[in-house]
Design a protein around this motif. Structure first.
Motif, PDB file in Angstrom:
ATOM      1  N   PRO A 126     -20.611  12.025 102.664  1.00 52.69           N
ATOM      2  CA  PRO A 126     -20.984  12.833 103.830  1.00 52.69           C
ATOM      3  C   PRO A 126     -19.881  12.917 104.880  1.00 52.69           C
ATOM      4  N   ALA A 127     -20.009  13.920 105.742  1.00 48.60           N
ATOM      5  CA  ALA A 127     -19.053  14.142 106.827  1.00 48.60           C
ATOM      6  C   ALA A 127     -19.374  13.265 108.022  1.00 48.60           C
ATOM      7  N   VAL A 128     -18.417  13.161 108.929  1.00 50.38           N
ATOM      8  CA  VAL A 128     -18.608  12.421 110.177  1.00 50.38           C
ATOM      9  C   VAL A 128     -19.830  12.980 110.921  1.00 50.38           C
ATOM     10  N   GLY A 129     -20.632  12.055 111.448  1.00 48.92           N
ATOM     11  CA  GLY A 129     -21.809  12.449 112.214  1.00 48.92           C
ATOM     12  C   GLY A 129     -23.082  12.591 111.407  1.00 48.92           C
ATOM     13  N   THR A 130     -22.996  12.462 110.089  1.00 45.94           N
ATOM     14  CA  THR A 130     -24.175  12.611 109.236  1.00 45.94           C
ATOM     15  C   THR A 130     -25.026  11.342 109.293  1.00 45.94           C
ATOM     16  N   PRO A 131     -26.334  11.454 109.541  1.00 52.12           N
ATOM     17  CA  PRO A 131     -27.196  10.276 109.452  1.00 52.12           C
ATOM     18  C   PRO A 131     -27.415   9.896 107.986  1.00 52.12           C
ATOM     19  N   VAL A 132     -27.386   8.601 107.712  1.00 54.49           N
ATOM     20  CA  VAL A 132     -27.409   8.146 106.319  1.00 54.49           C
ATOM     21  C   VAL A 132     -28.220   6.865 106.179  1.00 54.49           C
ATOM     22  N   THR A 133     -28.629   6.616 104.954  1.00 60.75           N
ATOM     23  CA  THR A 133     -29.154   5.314 104.567  1.00 60.75           C
ATOM     24  C   THR A 133     -28.259   4.774 103.469  1.00 60.75           C
ATOM     25  N   THR A 134     -27.989   3.466 103.484  1.00 60.39           N
ATOM     26  CA  THR A 134     -26.946   2.914 102.620  1.00 60.39           C
ATOM     27  C   THR A 134     -27.418   1.670 101.894  1.00 60.39           C
ATOM     28  N   LEU A 135     -26.811   1.458 100.728  1.00 61.69           N
ATOM     29  CA  LEU A 135     -27.089   0.314  99.869  1.00 61.69           C
ATOM     30  C   LEU A 135     -25.780  -0.378  99.528  1.00 61.69           C
ATOM     31  N   GLY A 136     -25.800  -1.679  99.463  1.00 58.74           N
ATOM     32  CA  GLY A 136     -24.624  -2.433  99.057  1.00 58.74           C
ATOM     33  C   GLY A 136     -25.000  -3.852  98.723  1.00 58.74           C
ATOM     34  N   LEU A 137     -24.106  -4.560  98.072  1.00 58.86           N
ATOM     35  CA  LEU A 137     -24.367  -5.950  97.706  1.00 58.86           C
ATOM     36  C   LEU A 137     -24.140  -6.911  98.859  1.00 58.86           C
ATOM     37  N   SER A 138     -23.531  -6.438  99.944  1.00 60.70           N
ATOM     38  CA  SER A 138     -23.256  -7.322 101.078  1.00 60.70           C
ATOM     39  C   SER A 138     -22.881  -6.484 102.293  1.00 60.70           C
ATOM     40  N   GLU A 139     -22.681  -7.155 103.427  1.00 67.67           N
ATOM     41  CA  GLU A 139     -22.067  -6.608 104.646  1.00 67.67           C
ATOM     42  C   GLU A 139     -22.905  -5.534 105.327  1.00 67.67           C
ATOM     43  N   GLY A 140     -24.226  -5.559 105.103  1.00 65.01           N
ATOM     44  CA  GLY A 140     -25.071  -4.570 105.754  1.00 65.01           C
ATOM     45  C   GLY A 140     -25.519  -4.958 107.142  1.00 65.01           C
ATOM     46  N   TRP A 141     -25.564  -6.264 107.461  1.00 58.75           N
ATOM     47  CA  TRP A 141     -26.124  -6.722 108.725  1.00 58.75           C
ATOM     48  C   TRP A 141     -25.037  -6.772 109.794  1.00 58.75           C
ATOM     49  N   ALA A 142     -24.497  -5.607 110.120  1.00 60.18           N
ATOM     50  CA  ALA A 142     -23.389  -5.520 111.062  1.00 60.18           C
ATOM     51  C   ALA A 142     -23.380  -4.146 111.707  1.00 60.18           C
ATOM     52  N   GLU A 143     -22.684  -4.038 112.842  1.00 57.95           N
ATOM     53  CA  GLU A 143     -22.612  -2.754 113.543  1.00 57.95           C
ATOM     54  C   GLU A 143     -21.819  -1.718 112.769  1.00 57.95           C
ATOM     55  N   LEU A 144     -20.862  -2.155 111.950  1.00 58.37           N
ATOM     56  CA  LEU A 144     -20.072  -1.252 111.126  1.00 58.37           C
ATOM     57  C   LEU A 144     -20.151  -1.705 109.680  1.00 58.37           C
ATOM     58  N   ARG A 145     -20.289  -0.720 108.777  1.00 54.76           N
ATOM     59  CA  ARG A 145     -20.356  -1.053 107.358  1.00 54.76           C
ATOM     60  C   ARG A 145     -19.481  -0.092 106.571  1.00 54.76           C
ATOM     61  N   ALA A 146     -18.595  -0.647 105.745  1.00 55.66           N
ATOM     62  CA  ALA A 146     -17.825   0.153 104.798  1.00 55.66           C
ATOM     63  C   ALA A 146     -18.613   0.178 103.492  1.00 55.66           C
ATOM     64  N   VAL A 147     -18.989   1.372 103.032  1.00 54.82           N
ATOM     65  CA  VAL A 147     -19.894   1.463 101.890  1.00 54.82           C
ATOM     66  C   VAL A 147     -19.445   2.555 100.930  1.00 54.82           C
ATOM     67  N   ASP A 148     -19.554   2.272  99.644  1.00 55.59           N
ATOM     68  CA  ASP A 148     -19.189   3.243  98.619  1.00 55.59           C
ATOM     69  C   ASP A 148     -20.000   4.527  98.821  1.00 55.59           C
ATOM     70  N   THR A 149     -19.362   5.667  98.716  1.00 52.97           N
ATOM     71  CA  THR A 149     -20.087   6.924  98.925  1.00 52.97           C
ATOM     72  C   THR A 149     -21.141   7.152  97.843  1.00 52.97           C
ATOM     73  N   ALA A 150     -20.984   6.521  96.686  1.00 60.12           N
ATOM     74  CA  ALA A 150     -21.992   6.642  95.629  1.00 60.12           C
ATOM     75  C   ALA A 150     -23.284   5.915  95.979  1.00 60.12           C
ATOM     76  N   LEU A 151     -23.259   5.135  97.054  1.00 61.56           N
ATOM     77  CA  LEU A 151     -24.424   4.358  97.469  1.00 61.56           C
ATOM     78  C   LEU A 151     -24.943   4.811  98.831  1.00 61.56           C
ATOM     79  N   ILE A 152     -24.630   6.042  99.210  1.00 57.03           N
ATOM     80  CA  ILE A 152     -25.047   6.595 100.500  1.00 57.03           C
ATOM     81  C   ILE A 152     -25.989   7.772 100.265  1.00 57.03           C
ATOM     82  N   GLY A 153     -27.142   7.730 100.918  1.00 55.27           N
ATOM     83  CA  GLY A 153     -28.048   8.877 100.906  1.00 55.27           C
ATOM     84  C   GLY A 153     -28.047   9.546 102.265  1.00 55.27           C
TER      85      GLY A 153
END
Length: 309
Positions: free
Chosen positions: A74-101
């Motif tokens: 998604p582009a900047v500003g898009t609201p998303v829900t994300t999945l990952g094996l770690s690092e979700g409980w933080a203000e910023l998350r780097a997440v694979d785009t294949a795991l972003i809805g």
């Protein structure tokens, strides 16, 4: 950034503290997280082995702050829900785009944070049962987060849904989600079923497997009971009415299409066609009691922590 970091000296082994900002890989987007939804399994399987200072967490929703460098997602500003094996409980998350809805504009991101593990597991595990239109499907742990989503999705798919929940007082609620029958244990299943979605495992797994008819499949998505399974002599053998039964193991993050699944689930929730059950919601700044309730599996639905305060 702030994050819930692992700290063995803190109550509950977690505390809110400063942590380094993540550095996204080219195939990752940077997400500004606004809500997280912890799961009991994170406390059961992830927290015990995480080092001090680590950031754990699977489910998080927010807004794209920096798009992936490779042009995917998604582009900047898009609201998303994300999945990952770690690092979700933080203000910023780097997440694979294949795991972003992607999430419809204006939707409640707290509700969207409940979807990746629970609704994603329900959707993909039901698919593993094969076509269920007109078939009898048994869902164990039906009063939990995965179970409630699975009941709704199975009913919408045309299955005859049998919901198994230990608390009989929840029967009317589960029927309201689409269950045709509600039982409290294997003895309540009076006719063979075509599929079982089991999240509990443990001592009852053999009995749930025994409810399957010919060609039936049990998809095992979890082991919430924490107990061992023992099959009686002959429990895995066939007879003329119970041939070709199978037990299928499950891992949600295998296979393609997770981004599409999360996008579809988000749209269904935003449109009111799929209902998350949020049992607790509050700020992550005052989350000790909520985290303890999740850790001890005392909630019958999802917990949401908003990153405010």
């Amino acid at each position: 950034m702030r994050a819930l970091i692992v700290d063995r000296s803190a109550p509950g082994q977690l505390r809110l503290a400063e942590a380094p900002d993540p550095v996204p890989a080219p195939h990752q987007a940077l997400v500004r997280v606004t809500a997280i939804s912890p799961n009991p399994a994170e406390f059961r399987y992830i927290l015990p082995g995480a080092p001090d200072g680590a950031v754990i967490g699977w489910d998080a929703a927010g807004v794209i702050e920096r798009a992936a460098a490779d042009g995917s997602g998604p582009a900047v500003g898009t609201p998303v829900t994300t999945l990952g094996l770690s690092e979700g409980w933080a203000e910023l998350r780097a997440v694979d785009t294949a795991l972003i809805g992607t999430v419809p504009e204006g939707a409640d991101l707290g509700a969207m944070s409940t979807l990746p593990v629970s609704a994603g597991t329900a959707l993909r595990a039901l698919r593993a049962l094969g076509p269920i239109l007109g078939r009898r499907v048994l869902i164990t742990g039906a009063s939990g987060a995965v179970g409630r989503f699975a009941v709704q999705l199975a009913a919408r798919s045309g299955a005859y849904v049998i919901a198994a929940a230990r608390k009989p007082q929840l029967a009317d609620e589960l029927r309201g989600l689409g269950a045709d029958e509600v039982v409290t244990g294997p003895d309540g299943v009076t006719a063979r079923v075509d599929g079982v979605l089991d999240q509990v495992g443990g001592p009852d797994l053999a009995a749930w497997f025994d409810t399957l008819g010919e060609g039936g499949t049990l998809v095992l998505t979890g082991a919430a009971s924490g107990g061992a399974t023992a099959f009686p002599p002959g429990g895995l053998l066939a007879d003329p009415t119970r041939r070709d039964r199978s037990i299928v193991t499950f891992f949600e993050m295998s296979g393609d299409g997770i981004d599409r699944d999360l996008t579809w689930l988000a749209a269904e929730v935003a449109a009111g066609r799929l209902r998350p059950h949020i049992a607790s919601r509050g700020s992550w700044a005052d989350a000790a009691d909520t985290l303890d309730a999740v850790r001890e599996s005392r909630l019958t639905g999802k917990a949401v922590l908003d990153l405010t305060g």
